[in-house]
Design a protein around this motif. Structure first.
Motif, PDB file in Angstrom:
ATOM      1  N   GLY A 144       2.775  -1.966   5.334  1.00  0.00           N
ATOM      2  CA  GLY A 144       2.994  -0.861   5.085  1.00  0.00           C
ATOM      3  C   GLY A 144       2.110   0.127   4.273  1.00  0.00           C
ATOM      4  N   THR A 148       0.860   3.795   5.383  1.00  0.00           N
ATOM      5  CA  THR A 148       0.909   5.150   4.834  1.00  0.00           C
ATOM      6  C   THR A 148      -0.098   5.887   5.327  1.00  0.00           C
ATOM      7  N   ALA A 321       3.593   6.469  -1.372  1.00  0.00           N
ATOM      8  CA  ALA A 321       4.006   5.341  -0.368  1.00  0.00           C
ATOM      9  C   ALA A 321       3.065   4.061  -0.563  1.00  0.00           C
ATOM     10  N   ILE A 325       5.820   1.259  -0.899  1.00  0.00           N
ATOM     11  CA  ILE A 325       6.560   0.879   0.179  1.00  0.00           C
ATOM     12  C   ILE A 325       6.603  -0.676   0.574  1.00  0.00           C
ATOM     13  N   ARG A 330      11.638  -0.163   2.651  1.00  0.00           N
ATOM     14  CA  ARG A 330      11.572   0.895   3.640  1.00  0.00           C
ATOM     15  C   ARG A 330      12.965   1.551   3.344  1.00  0.00           C
ATOM     16  N   THR A 389       7.702   6.674   6.100  1.00  0.00           N
ATOM     17  CA  THR A 389       8.368   5.448   6.048  1.00  0.00           C
ATOM     18  C   THR A 389       9.014   5.406   7.716  1.00  0.00           C
TER      19      THR A 389
END
Length: 519
Positions: A144, A148, A321, A325, A330, A389
């Protein structure tokens, strides 16, 4: 084997992901470049003062090209030629189209339109390969964070474009027609850099095994991005197992998109949230912020500065994020982002429509500052949520057999929504003014509710085990069973070799859901 410069495998992971994410700079720059140049009187004069319908068609030409590239070219190219080749081919098309737009003949809007269409095709191809490359080589625990970069680089593209445009607007008298040509031509920078750096990054192990059946190349690629030999071998077994199951039990080609119910379901979800991303209001702000701000401000230089600052803050907001994240997941980001954007849009509409105009048709300075602040607050909510996301979720939920095609189709749904809505948005804005922002507020609230009820959390779930979340079986475990069967059958030397019992789909789904929850 990494170079001495990249002593840390984690640093090398970020390096290769940065190169792939740079494909998004192409998108961010081009989404902003026409927004920038349409404010130039020299651009309007060069193309014989196009009316609002022609302006809408210029945007449509790009999105139609992107839809074609993403839906019909991106997936097959990424699957059959490789993710790296997809990125390279996309960059080459962007370079060709940039020259076409920059040197379009006088009063020949057709050449400019053709360039916009080709640049859309190139970006549709590159934007399919880029996020898949990042998702397939990133370790699950930081996938994640690394993804980003994808949305961050969209903001970087806008940042470069708007600041170049701002500089050009300050020297319009000296530059003449080059006040817009310089903005278009500067788009060459990033695709050239990507093409130079692509040979320094590995191919993806999943592609090596799926298309070339080359375990040695896959192992070599994994050794460049994983910390230990144990991690390499474990991931290789997971990939081989998942691919074996997908090939024998489902389908090794794109027919799984309609044969497998769980894949159909997640494709539908991905199509909805990707279309929703463009209906939040951000797509219209990117394409038409110059026209929007002209209803509030009279100075083109001032508007160019606001656009440039918007892109600058967009980078900072997207970077939020990185730390949230993989910590919060999410789903919660999408819900909070949708609600926050809705509130901003309601206040923007109310402030503009309920305040008086000055004699020149503009607003007072205090109202103008308030609107700019609110639209900046809007991107504060948008960038880490529906900006970053959506791309992260889309790139990680599909199984290997359909990932490239599904990601290409889902991501280009953004352009389908854009094509439909942006064609009439200038007319909508012209007739209804800022009342149009109430529409965006309603859409954002609906999207937040949709995510709450339908979108599952994918944080920390390995790619090979993603199917369990959508009612499918665990491709990794089923594939390992199949591989074990084959090995034991071969070892026995006859048709009566010992075979491992396969769990029934319903039972395995129950067991695998427990495993995912404990992951």
């Amino acid at each position: 084997m990494t170079t001495n410069f990249f002593r840390s495998k984690r640093v090398y992971n970020w390096y290769i992901s940065t190169i792939a994410a740079a494909c998004m700079v192409l998108y961010g720059y081009d989404a902003s470049v026409f927004n920038s140049v349409q404010g130039s009187s020299n651009w309007k004069a060069w193309f014989n003062n196009p009316d609002s319908n022609v302006v809408g068609s210029v945007n449509t030409a790009y999105t139609v090209g992107a839809i074609f590239g993403g839906f019909f070219c991106g997936g097959p190219i990424a699957d059959y030629l490789g993710r790296k080749m997809g990125m390279a081919l996309g960059c080459v098309l962007v370079i060709i189209a940039t020259f076409m737009q920059t040197f379009a003949p006088y009063h020949s809007i057709g050449c400019f339109l053709a360039g916009r269409c080709i640049i859309g095709i190139g970006q549709g191809i590159a934007l399919t390969s880029g996020p898949i490359y990042i998702g397939e080589l990133s370790p699950p625990e930081i996938r994640g964070k690394i993804m980003t970069l994808w949305q961050t680089f969209y903001s970087v593209g806008s940042f470069i474009c708007f600041w170049v445009n701002y500089g050009c607007t300050k020297h319009t008298a000296h530059l003449g027609e080059w006040d817009w040509k310089m903005v278009v031509l500067f788009q060459l920078l990033v695709p050239v850099i990507i093409l130079i750096l692509l040979p320094t990054i590995p191919g993806t192990p999943r592609w090596y095994i799926q298309r070339q059946n080359n375990v040695d190349k896959a192992r070599k690629a994994l050794r460049r991005v994983r910390e230990s030999e144990e991690e390499v071998e474990e991931e290789l077994n997971q990939i081989r197992g998942a691919l074996e199951y997908e090939k024998e039990a489902i389908s090794s080609n794109y027919s799984a998109l309609w044969k497998d119910r769980s894949i159909r379901y997640r494709l539908l979800l991905a199509l909805v949230i990707n279309a929703g991303q463009q209906l939040t209001g951000q797509g219209s702000l990117n394409s038409y912020s110059t026209i929007i701000y002209e209803k509030v401000f009279t100075s083109s230089s001032q508007i160019a500065l606001i656009n440039a600052l918007n892109a600058t803050f967009g980078i900072l907001f997207t970077l939020n994020a990185i730390w949230i994240i993989d910590r919060f997941g999410r789903k919660i980001l999408l819900i909070i982002g949708g609600i926050g954007m809705a509130i901003c849009m309601i206040i923007v509409a109310a402030v503009e429509t309920e305040t008086p105009d000055l004699a020149n048709g503009a607003k007072t300075q205090s109202v103008g500052i308030s609107l700019v602040f609110l639209l900046f607050l809007f991107i504060f909510f948008y960038k880490p949520s529906w900006g970053a996301t959506v791309w992260i979720w889309t790139s990680e939920v599909f199984s290997m057999n359909v990932r490239a095609q599904a990601v290409g189709m889902a991501s280009q749904t953004q352009n389908v929504a854009n094509t439909i809505f942006q064609q009439f948005f200038p007319i909508f804005l012209e007739h209804k003014g800022f009342y149009a922002f109430y529409f965006f507020a309603g859409i954002n609230l609906v999207l937040a509710v949709f995510v709450f009820f339908f979108i599952p959390e994918t944080k920390n779930v390995p790619l090979e085990e993603m199917d369990v979340l959508f009612g499918g079986t665990n491709h990794k475990i089923q594939g390992e069973n199949m591989l074990a069967e084959h090995k034991l059958g071969v070892g026995a030397g006859n048709d009566e070799g010992v075979v491992l019992d396969r769990a029934k789909p319903a039972d395995s789904a129950h067991i695998e859901n427990s495993e995912v929850k404990n992951a």
